[in-house]
Motif scaffolding. Structure first.
Motif, PDB file in Angstrom:
ATOM      1  N   GLU A  89       0.831  -1.214   0.000  1.00 33.98           N
ATOM      2  CA  GLU A  89       0.000   0.000   0.000  1.00 33.98           C
ATOM      3  C   GLU A  89       0.862   1.260   0.000  1.00 33.98           C
ATOM      4  O   GLU A  89       0.548   2.241  -0.673  1.00 33.98           O
ATOM      5  CB  GLU A  89      -0.962   0.000   1.196  1.00 33.98           C
ATOM      6  CG  GLU A  89      -2.113  -0.950   1.070  1.00 33.98           C
ATOM      7  CD  GLU A  89      -3.007  -0.621  -0.103  1.00 33.98           C
ATOM      8  OE1 GLU A  89      -3.308   0.566  -0.332  1.00 33.98           O
ATOM      9  OE2 GLU A  89      -3.403  -1.570  -0.804  1.00 33.98           O
ATOM     10  N   ARG A  92       2.194   1.751  -3.436  1.00 36.89           N
ATOM     11  CA  ARG A  92       1.104   2.213  -4.300  1.00 36.89           C
ATOM     12  C   ARG A  92       0.862   3.711  -4.118  1.00 36.89           C
ATOM     13  O   ARG A  92       0.677   4.462  -5.086  1.00 36.89           O
ATOM     14  CB  ARG A  92      -0.169   1.421  -3.979  1.00 36.89           C
ATOM     15  CG  ARG A  92      -0.965   1.063  -5.203  1.00 36.89           C
ATOM     16  CD  ARG A  92      -2.142   0.149  -4.853  1.00 36.89           C
ATOM     17  NE  ARG A  92      -3.334   0.919  -5.086  1.00 36.89           N
ATOM     18  CZ  ARG A  92      -4.208   1.304  -4.169  1.00 36.89           C
ATOM     19  NH1 ARG A  92      -4.057   0.947  -2.933  1.00 36.89           N
ATOM     20  NH2 ARG A  92      -5.264   2.004  -4.484  1.00 36.89           N
ATOM     21  N   LYS A  93       0.863   4.171  -2.859  1.00 37.98           N
ATOM     22  CA  LYS A  93       0.668   5.598  -2.586  1.00 37.98           C
ATOM     23  C   LYS A  93       1.805   6.431  -3.180  1.00 37.98           C
ATOM     24  O   LYS A  93       1.571   7.493  -3.757  1.00 37.98           O
ATOM     25  CB  LYS A  93       0.593   5.846  -1.073  1.00 37.98           C
ATOM     26  CG  LYS A  93      -0.728   5.513  -0.457  1.00 37.98           C
ATOM     27  CD  LYS A  93      -0.704   5.846   1.021  1.00 37.98           C
ATOM     28  CE  LYS A  93      -2.017   5.498   1.688  1.00 37.98           C
ATOM     29  NZ  LYS A  93      -1.988   5.809   3.123  1.00 37.98           N
ATOM     30  N   VAL A  95       3.716   5.707  -5.747  1.00 39.01           N
ATOM     31  CA  VAL A  95       3.584   5.734  -7.204  1.00 39.01           C
ATOM     32  C   VAL A  95       2.500   6.721  -7.614  1.00 39.01           C
ATOM     33  O   VAL A  95       2.663   7.500  -8.560  1.00 39.01           O
ATOM     34  CB  VAL A  95       3.283   4.320  -7.753  1.00 39.01           C
ATOM     35  CG1 VAL A  95       2.818   4.351  -9.196  1.00 39.01           C
ATOM     36  CG2 VAL A  95       4.509   3.438  -7.613  1.00 39.01           C
ATOM     37  N   LYS A  96       1.394   6.726  -6.899  1.00 40.52           N
ATOM     38  CA  LYS A  96       0.306   7.656  -7.213  1.00 40.52           C
ATOM     39  C   LYS A  96       0.751   9.102  -7.022  1.00 40.52           C
ATOM     40  O   LYS A  96       0.484   9.971  -7.864  1.00 40.52           O
ATOM     41  CB  LYS A  96      -0.904   7.352  -6.322  1.00 40.52           C
ATOM     42  CG  LYS A  96      -2.133   8.149  -6.647  1.00 40.52           C
ATOM     43  CD  LYS A  96      -3.295   7.739  -5.767  1.00 40.52           C
ATOM     44  CE  LYS A  96      -4.511   8.585  -6.077  1.00 40.52           C
ATOM     45  NZ  LYS A  96      -5.636   8.273  -5.212  1.00 40.52           N
ATOM     46  N   ASP A  97       1.468   9.383  -5.914  1.00 42.85           N
ATOM     47  CA  ASP A  97       1.973  10.736  -5.672  1.00 42.85           C
ATOM     48  C   ASP A  97       2.961  11.152  -6.762  1.00 42.85           C
ATOM     49  O   ASP A  97       2.945  12.294  -7.238  1.00 42.85           O
ATOM     50  CB  ASP A  97       2.634  10.822  -4.296  1.00 42.85           C
ATOM     51  CG  ASP A  97       1.635  10.686  -3.159  1.00 42.85           C
ATOM     52  OD1 ASP A  97       0.415  10.865  -3.409  1.00 42.85           O
ATOM     53  OD2 ASP A  97       2.062  10.385  -2.024  1.00 42.85           O
ATOM     54  N   THR A  98       3.821  10.229  -7.163  1.00 49.50           N
ATOM     55  CA  THR A  98       4.790  10.518  -8.218  1.00 49.50           C
ATOM     56  C   THR A  98       4.079  10.826  -9.528  1.00 49.50           C
ATOM     57  O   THR A  98       4.465  11.759 -10.255  1.00 49.50           O
ATOM     58  CB  THR A  98       5.753   9.329  -8.407  1.00 49.50           C
ATOM     59  OG1 THR A  98       6.334   9.009  -7.153  1.00 49.50           O
ATOM     60  CG2 THR A  98       6.839   9.655  -9.410  1.00 49.50           C
ATOM     61  N   GLN A  99       3.046  10.082  -9.842  1.00 50.17           N
ATOM     62  CA  GLN A  99       2.276  10.349 -11.063  1.00 50.17           C
ATOM     63  C   GLN A  99       1.640  11.733 -11.018  1.00 50.17           C
ATOM     64  O   GLN A  99       1.637  12.453 -12.015  1.00 50.17           O
ATOM     65  CB  GLN A  99       1.198   9.282 -11.260  1.00 50.17           C
ATOM     66  CG  GLN A  99       1.722   7.950 -11.711  1.00 50.17           C
ATOM     67  CD  GLN A  99       0.630   6.905 -11.798  1.00 50.17           C
ATOM     68  OE1 GLN A  99      -0.463   7.087 -11.277  1.00 50.17           O
ATOM     69  NE2 GLN A  99       0.938   5.797 -12.459  1.00 50.17           N
ATOM     70  N   GLU A 100       1.127  12.118  -9.871  1.00 47.55           N
ATOM     71  CA  GLU A 100       0.527  13.449  -9.743  1.00 47.55           C
ATOM     72  C   GLU A 100       1.575  14.543  -9.937  1.00 47.55           C
ATOM     73  O   GLU A 100       1.320  15.552 -10.602  1.00 47.55           O
ATOM     74  CB  GLU A 100      -0.145  13.600  -8.376  1.00 47.55           C
ATOM     75  CG  GLU A 100      -1.427  12.805  -8.239  1.00 47.55           C
ATOM     76  CD  GLU A 100      -2.032  12.914  -6.844  1.00 47.55           C
ATOM     77  OE1 GLU A 100      -1.487  13.669  -6.006  1.00 47.55           O
ATOM     78  OE2 GLU A 100      -3.049  12.250  -6.602  1.00 47.55           O
TER      79      GLU A 100
END
Length: 133
Positions: A89, A92-93, A95-100
């Motif tokens: 988890e 996953r967080k 990776v999501k922050d990096t994408q943003e």
């Protein structure tokens, strides 16, 4: 002669009527008997079901709960799974922050302006293009 012929015919008819009446009477008795027997069978079955439901059965062999090292191994394994899921988890967080952040950088206007050359000739050329269009 007619009297002789009519008497056996009459007797035969009388006997046939007796047979028909007895069949009716015994048929009714058979139907009533079938109904009564099925009713009694249902009552007996219900009684058996009630007696079985009221009885408490005791098992012949009692199952013991394992209190050995297996329970400790299972607990350790479950803790390990929980830890792995937490790490997953977290990744996953991240990776999501990096994408943003990447999306914000792609849409950043200041960055686009910094890429453009800051020479006077380039600025004049850009202004001339804007005036023409």
């Amino acid at each position: 002669m007619e009297l002789e012929d009519s008497s056996p015919v009459n007797e035969c008819e009388n006997l046939m009527n007796v047979v028909v009446e007895s069949r009716k009477r015994f048929g009714k008795m058979c139907v009533e008997y079938e109904q009564k027997t099925s009713l009694m069978e249902n009552k007996i079955l219900n009684y058996h079901i009630e007696t079985f439901a009221s009885k408490k059965f005791k098992p012949k062999n009692y199952v013991t709960t394992p209190v050995s090292d297996d329970s400790k191994e299972i607990e350790d394994f479950s803790l390990e799974l929980i830890e792995i899921s937490k790490r997953f988890e977290d990744v996953r967080k991240k990776v999501k922050d990096t994408q943003e952040v990447v999306l914000q950088l792609k849409n950043d206007i200041v960055k686009k302006r910094l890429r453009e050359p800051l020479s006077v000739d380039a600025i004049l050329a850009k202004v001339k293009v804007k005036k023409v269009s």
